[in-house]
Design a protein around this motif. Structure first.
Motif, PDB file in Angstrom:
ATOM      1  N   ILE A 130     -24.459 -11.260 -34.287  1.00 44.12           N
ATOM      2  CA  ILE A 130     -25.710 -11.661 -33.651  1.00 44.12           C
ATOM      3  C   ILE A 130     -26.961 -11.245 -34.429  1.00 44.12           C
ATOM      4  CG2 ILE A 130     -24.728 -11.696 -31.322  1.00 44.12           C
ATOM      5  CD1 ILE A 130     -26.001  -8.895 -30.936  1.00 44.12           C
ATOM      6  N   GLU A 165     -28.045 -18.901 -31.894  1.00 42.65           N
ATOM      7  CA  GLU A 165     -28.973 -19.073 -30.775  1.00 42.65           C
ATOM      8  C   GLU A 165     -29.319 -20.556 -30.603  1.00 42.65           C
ATOM      9  OE1 GLU A 165     -30.888 -17.015 -27.714  1.00 42.65           O
ATOM     10  OE2 GLU A 165     -29.501 -16.290 -29.240  1.00 42.65           O
ATOM     11  N   ALA A 180     -26.242 -22.241 -29.113  1.00 43.92           N
ATOM     12  CA  ALA A 180     -26.028 -21.691 -27.764  1.00 43.92           C
ATOM     13  C   ALA A 180     -27.055 -22.259 -26.791  1.00 43.92           C
ATOM     14  CB  ALA A 180     -26.107 -20.169 -27.795  1.00 43.92           C
ATOM     15  N   PHE A 181     -28.317 -22.351 -27.224  1.00 44.26           N
ATOM     16  CA  PHE A 181     -29.386 -22.860 -26.356  1.00 44.26           C
ATOM     17  C   PHE A 181     -29.164 -24.333 -26.033  1.00 44.26           C
ATOM     18  CE2 PHE A 181     -33.796 -24.373 -25.584  1.00 44.26           C
ATOM     19  CZ  PHE A 181     -34.138 -23.523 -24.549  1.00 44.26           C
ATOM     20  N   ARG A 228     -24.799 -22.203 -23.304  1.00 44.31           N
ATOM     21  CA  ARG A 228     -23.668 -21.273 -23.233  1.00 44.31           C
ATOM     22  C   ARG A 228     -23.949 -20.029 -24.049  1.00 44.31           C
ATOM     23  NH1 ARG A 228     -18.074 -24.497 -24.329  1.00 44.31           N
ATOM     24  NH2 ARG A 228     -17.319 -22.381 -23.947  1.00 44.31           N
ATOM     25  N   LYS A 229     -23.249 -18.946 -23.717  1.00 45.73           N
ATOM     26  CA  LYS A 229     -23.345 -17.710 -24.495  1.00 45.73           C
ATOM     27  C   LYS A 229     -21.999 -17.448 -25.152  1.00 45.73           C
ATOM     28  CE  LYS A 229     -27.546 -16.324 -23.808  1.00 45.73           C
ATOM     29  NZ  LYS A 229     -28.437 -16.414 -24.978  1.00 45.73           N
ATOM     30  N   GLU A 276     -35.838 -22.327 -30.780  1.00 49.82           N
ATOM     31  CA  GLU A 276     -35.168 -21.081 -30.396  1.00 49.82           C
ATOM     32  C   GLU A 276     -34.641 -20.370 -31.643  1.00 49.82           C
ATOM     33  OE1 GLU A 276     -34.344 -18.663 -27.146  1.00 49.82           O
ATOM     34  OE2 GLU A 276     -35.455 -20.545 -27.232  1.00 49.82           O
TER      35      GLU A 276
END
Lengths: 308, 308
Positions: free
Chosen positions: A194, A213, A216-217, A221-222, B213
């Protein structure tokens, strides 16, 4: 003894000796600790040789997922450092282990879509797991929703997981296809690490975390993150190498990944070096949201220079 | 009358007429409402003509920043819809207005670094503000930290702001240079809009928000977002066009941008159409974190079909 939470600077022979005496195993982050990009930092070879001559065990733990462990041994060799593959743990390797051992993907059947570089696909291949995406040159072509070879015949139903990491070939084609897989609820989502940035030649460049990110955005989802500071990575190393945590010291250049990794992993020691991303001011700042190391030094080579 | 917070479906002549009678101005989102990519939705021309024949004023408010208002009139014309530039508000135009009127950049002196497409640079140029980055072909070259023409002689000290938006030419070169500007604390950070995705040909693709992001996470900064649902964009339209909010209806396909824009902007009406990103289930779900529209319809063309 110094009080808890007040990092000790390694700036004398006595402190260097105290540090060496306490630990029999050292885990090193690489970029920002041993080298910066293609530039070796001062007295690294001498420091590593000194530690080995004292019988210390050395392992290298990097969140760089762009290279496989095999490719990493070549990078070490290019600096004149002799290191074997089984001394190296990359976040790409950690992600492949996670996919095999935790997600239980079936080698030879289940596949992985990779938004990232060859350091992930090569580790998966060694485990017999086929991957798609990654550095496939067809992804270098401009994205066309109707003609993309990854979409026109539908998604591959054997893909059970997306692994995302640093990808310096990031483009819209890669992002768009990755998102299509992440929109499948049964496709798992794994991130190598990360870190938002990494240092290179005096500049701070976008890291894996910033790209992850992005996907994911868009997917809402994470991911499960595998690299430092995730404890799964440390657990895998400790188990594989039968390490006594109390006699192990993590050496790194980042408070939020390397130092957190060592402290939350309950290692006996942590050493922050200031050749990478952090400053002395931040290393001593107990008001931040980062953990503080036990020791810090201007550079790793100081261990050698002070012990001479 | 129906109770508050229960959206009314436009599925009869009576409801369609009730809706038409209440408003004298309609603001339309474009993609997902009028068309999907290059595919015009059913009975759009007829609906717009019907509204104009009833004396309604029509404005088009899009978070698409890739095209300038001039380029947008051509897109309308390609569908046989006659629209003038002053009926169009894009998030690229809103961002340029923000840079000039709120950040007070000096035309002819201060510059803007753009991570995004020509719809931003063309609007800035009309205001006399020079921009860098954007679709400069030198950014299509692979990134090399030592030889990048945007870094080797240092950053341009006249750059006072970064505008980020959707960029389908996203690559590591663009991300890396954008991050260098965002690391300057006195350089402002503006985002065209925050939509994480957008629909195209039956698929959901990564939107401006996901790319923003990425740069925001690497820089550890949050941008000022200019497009819907930001009230600045609505205020600019209401002021420029002397709109009576109570007699104005926002038509869109997204709850979190279009409907929020209309509701938080205290417009008299909101109409959600289901030809874009949302489903009927979500339109009626009062437990979500999104606002609910006053009306919803399967498609915008139903206004025409039901009024015949």
């Amino acid at each position: 003894m110094t009080q808890a939470n007040s990092p000790v600077k390694v700036n004398s022979k006595e402190v260097a000796q105290e540090l060496l005496d306490q630990y029999d195993t050292f885990l090193f982050d690489c970029d920002g600790v041993l080298w910066l990009g293609s530039h070796l930092l001062p007295h690294i070879n001498e420091t590593l040789e000194m530690l080995q001559s004292h019988g210390k065990k050395l392992y290298f733990v990097t969140n760089n997922s762009t290279k496989s462990r095999t490719a990493y041994t070549k990078k070490f060799a290019s600096f004149g450092i002799s290191v074997t593959e089984d001394q190296i743990f990359t976040s790409g390797y950690a992600s492949a282990l996670y996919v095999r051992d935790t997600l239980k993907l079936t080698p030879g059947k289940d596949k992985v879509w990779i938004f990232g570089e060859a350091g992930i696909s090569e580790e998966l291949k060694l485990m017999g797991i086929e991957s798609l995406g990654c550095n496939d040159p067809r992804l270098d072509e401009p994205f066309d929703i109707s003609s993309s070879p990854f979409l026109k015949d539908g998604l591959d139903p054997d893909v059970k997981c997306v692994i995302a990491g640093l990808d310096t070939k990031i483009n819209y084609h890669r992002l768009a296809v990755t998102l299509q897989y992440l929109q499948q609820p049964d496709v798992k989502f794994v991130a190598t690490n990360i870190d938002s940035t990494y240092p290179n030649k005096g500049r701070i460049l976008p890291g894996a975390g910033s790209m992850i990110e992005c996907v994911a955005f868009s997917a809402g989802r994470k991911p499960a993150a595998c690299g430092k500071p995730n404890p799964n990575m440390l657990n895998a190393i400790v188990t594989a190498k039968k390490i006594d945590r109390s006699k192990c010291c993590m050496v790194g250049d980042r408070l939020n990944t390397d130092m957190r990794f060592g402290i939350e992993g309950k290692l006996g020691g942590t050493l922050l070096v200031l050749t990478g991303i952090e400053t002395e001011e931040k290393a001593l700042d107990s008001t931040g949201d980062h953990p503080l190391p036990k020791y810090y030094a201007d550079k790793l080579g100081d261990l050698y220079e002070l012990s001479k």
